[in-house]
Write an enzyme that holds these catalytic residues in place. Sequence first.
Site, mmCIF file in Angstrom:
data_model
loop_
_atom_site.group_PDB
_atom_site.id
_atom_site.type_symbol
_atom_site.label_atom_id
_atom_site.label_comp_id
_atom_site.label_asym_id
_atom_site.label_seq_id
_atom_site.Cartn_x
_atom_site.Cartn_y
_atom_site.Cartn_z
ATOM 1 N N LYS A 35 9.424 0.067 -12.774
ATOM 2 C CA LYS A 35 9.947 0.532 -11.485
ATOM 3 C C LYS A 35 8.962 0.195 -10.366
ATOM 4 O O LYS A 35 7.850 -0.267 -10.618
ATOM 5 C CB LYS A 35 10.189 2.044 -11.543
ATOM 6 C CG LYS A 35 8.923 2.864 -11.755
ATOM 7 C CD LYS A 35 9.210 4.351 -11.829
ATOM 8 C CE LYS A 35 7.913 5.138 -12.002
ATOM 9 N NZ LYS A 35 8.144 6.594 -12.021
ATOM 10 N N TYR A 267 -14.466 -0.029 14.349
ATOM 11 C CA TYR A 267 -13.958 1.010 15.240
ATOM 12 C C TYR A 267 -14.742 2.308 15.062
ATOM 13 O O TYR A 267 -15.009 2.745 13.944
ATOM 14 C CB TYR A 267 -12.485 1.275 14.960
ATOM 15 C CG TYR A 267 -11.565 0.200 15.474
ATOM 16 C CD1 TYR A 267 -11.438 -0.054 16.839
ATOM 17 C CD2 TYR A 267 -10.810 -0.572 14.590
ATOM 18 C CE1 TYR A 267 -10.585 -1.044 17.310
ATOM 19 C CE2 TYR A 267 -9.951 -1.565 15.043
ATOM 20 C CZ TYR A 267 -9.852 -1.791 16.407
ATOM 21 O OH TYR A 267 -9.009 -2.780 16.864
#
Length: 368
Positions: A35, A267
């Site tokens: 899956k 950042y």
Amino acid sequence: MQRAASIQLDSGALRHNLEVARGLAPETAMWPVIKAEGYGHGLEWAAQSLGEVADGLAVSAVEEAEVLRRSGFDGPLLVLQGGRDAAGFRRCAELALQPAVHAPAQLEALDAASVVLPEVWIKLNTGMNRLGFAPAEADAVERALRAAGHGGRGLHWMTHMACADDPADDHNAAQLSAFATAVAGRSGARSLANSASLFAGWGRGAGHGADEAFRARPGIMLYGCHPASVPARAPPEGPDADLRPVMTVQAPIIGIQHPTPGDGVGYGATWTAHGGERIGIVAMGYADGYPRHAPTGTPVRVRGQLCPLVGRVSMDMLAVDLSGVPAAGVGDLATLWGEGLPVERVARAAGTIGYELLTRVAGRLRPA
């Protein structure tokens, strides 16, 4: 648009890991779970790699099964969530699927579909409390399905273990006992073993007769990741259990920086240079599936050595300290996880699990 980062898949490793699963439960049929796009490796790719060596395959939804039938897979297919409505159950009949039935609404939808399914799995909720009928409802559900003519080749029984990654947890014994009691004396195959259950030795459950048919549903272990998630000083990783990484994610170094003492990187300037470091900028970021929350120190492999990630992960770049690998430079490939760097180690550093990292890169990266 595909990025510079790439994904390399190893079908031989996938089949090897299935053999490891067989070794844990030699008398149990193996139905690999593919899956979620084969845990991020590709639904059709996983089916093609395993279809001829597995006893059957398991997917989550009818739509996934439809893709596999269109691609040519004609073997046994278990649909773990079953049909959602009458149309879904009609597709199960048309495509010769084996759906799980886990709720009263599904019984109603199956009646409305006006089809007869040769094989159906009845899911019992023994303690996961996610999907499934209460064990006390087993009689009523079986009678309803048999009265409608379903299960001519078998009404089968399944449950799902909630705490198998910690075999010592008392919850496991309660679930094993509840399942064994509920299905005692009933015909049909049984299935409860996921990857963690196989490592715990529950490939054939507990309290069942030797002549009963069992089907295991190995998932994460097939992709090279150890299912254990219980905190430990040295938690096991795939290689510890002879599991081989099936996915290796790599990206090129596209820049080198030489920050001076006090300079920040990335950042927020959350990492500050002491001076003398060589910082490599790797073309991989959170838009490519790398965890944004991975902290400074998360390992990245460059030229066979582990280097620490530094600063915040950007959308399409991240920084690593290459000070310990003086020969590394622009154009070298950094391994984010895979061969030489188990995905569990990266996931643990980022406060998540290998499942999430593997499934997040699905469809994002170009094949190597």
